[in-house]
Design an enzyme around this catalytic site. Sequence first.
Site, mmCIF file in Angstrom:
data_model
loop_
_atom_site.group_PDB
_atom_site.id
_atom_site.type_symbol
_atom_site.label_atom_id
_atom_site.label_comp_id
_atom_site.label_asym_id
_atom_site.label_seq_id
_atom_site.Cartn_x
_atom_site.Cartn_y
_atom_site.Cartn_z
ATOM 1 N N CYS A 1 -1.426 0.898 7.399
ATOM 2 C CA CYS A 1 -2.869 0.642 7.565
ATOM 3 C C CYS A 1 -3.323 -0.623 6.837
ATOM 4 O O CYS A 1 -3.663 -1.618 7.468
ATOM 5 C CB CYS A 1 -3.693 1.834 7.067
ATOM 6 S SG CYS A 1 -3.448 3.345 8.037
ATOM 7 N N ARG A 2 -3.352 -0.583 5.491
ATOM 8 C CA ARG A 2 -3.959 -1.683 4.724
ATOM 9 C C ARG A 2 -3.054 -2.896 4.565
ATOM 10 O O ARG A 2 -3.469 -4.030 4.859
ATOM 11 C CB ARG A 2 -4.390 -1.168 3.340
ATOM 12 C CG ARG A 2 -5.535 -0.198 3.391
ATOM 13 C CD ARG A 2 -5.698 0.540 2.070
ATOM 14 N NE ARG A 2 -4.564 1.432 1.819
ATOM 15 C CZ ARG A 2 -4.399 2.174 0.739
ATOM 16 N NH1 ARG A 2 -5.292 2.098 -0.235
ATOM 17 N NH2 ARG A 2 -3.358 2.974 0.611
ATOM 18 N N SER A 3 -1.822 -2.683 4.059
ATOM 19 C CA SER A 3 -0.997 -3.869 3.771
ATOM 20 C C SER A 3 -0.593 -4.644 5.026
ATOM 21 O O SER A 3 -0.461 -5.875 4.951
ATOM 22 C CB SER A 3 0.214 -3.518 2.893
ATOM 23 O OG SER A 3 1.052 -2.576 3.494
ATOM 24 N N ASN B 1 2.333 1.434 4.312
ATOM 25 C CA ASN B 1 2.633 0.170 5.009
ATOM 26 C C ASN B 1 2.327 0.254 6.509
ATOM 27 O O ASN B 1 3.017 -0.351 7.331
ATOM 28 C CB ASN B 1 4.081 -0.282 4.762
ATOM 29 C CG ASN B 1 4.396 -1.716 5.201
ATOM 30 O OD1 ASN B 1 5.519 -2.042 5.562
ATOM 31 N ND2 ASN B 1 3.404 -2.588 5.184
ATOM 32 N N ASP C 1 -8.290 3.747 1.264
ATOM 33 C CA ASP C 1 -7.304 4.137 2.266
ATOM 34 C C ASP C 1 -8.041 4.624 3.515
ATOM 35 O O ASP C 1 -8.741 5.639 3.459
ATOM 36 C CB ASP C 1 -6.447 5.257 1.670
ATOM 37 C CG ASP C 1 -5.331 5.669 2.600
ATOM 38 O OD1 ASP C 1 -5.342 5.256 3.774
ATOM 39 O OD2 ASP C 1 -4.441 6.396 2.139
ATOM 40 N N CYS D 1 0.870 -1.191 0.000
ATOM 41 C CA CYS D 1 0.000 0.000 0.000
ATOM 42 C C CYS D 1 0.900 1.231 0.000
ATOM 43 O O CYS D 1 2.069 1.147 -0.370
ATOM 44 C CB CYS D 1 -0.977 -0.019 1.173
ATOM 45 S SG CYS D 1 -0.211 0.031 2.814
#
Length: 154
Positions: free
Chosen positions: A12-14, A10, A123, A7
């Site tokens: 939040c999402r990934s 690195n 995001d 993301c």
Amino acid sequence: MKILMVCLGNICRSPLAEGILKAKVREHGLDWEVDSAGTGSWHVGELPDPRSIATARKHGIDITDQRARQLRPEDLDEYDLILAMDRSNLRDILRLARNDEQRRKVRLIMEFADPDNAQDVPDPYWDDDGFEQVFQMLERAAEGIIAAYGAVAK
Ligand code: 4NP
């Protein structure tokens, strides 16, 4: 199989994508390596965002062993699959690709949930309420990844 989740930050999402897929890999007894990285460098060395840590924990997954790192050109050689959270990440990753073999490894993660209509994973950085939705999306994608490769690539 070596899979890299990517993301922007690195944090939040990934990290969620990494934690969720690692849990499924363990459940299925697969010998896969899963990691994550960000296209940007702002958060290198940091723990995942506290909201990602809390959302993962709510679902029984601990992601506090993770530290943010930036995507490196060598990652495109070292990993079999490089999964972008959104189309902006996808473009940034492809900018580092030097040949078609590398380009073929780069995919949108939600293709593994909805092959014909892959959404961007939104995001959630500016939206405290977005983390649970992100978790649910990434869990569906992780199931799709296991379904696609679990039987053939130990
Ligand atoms: P991520 O979220 O890409 O899911 O880790 C973000 C984290 C930090 C920033 C942007 C997105 N930032 O601008 O610092």
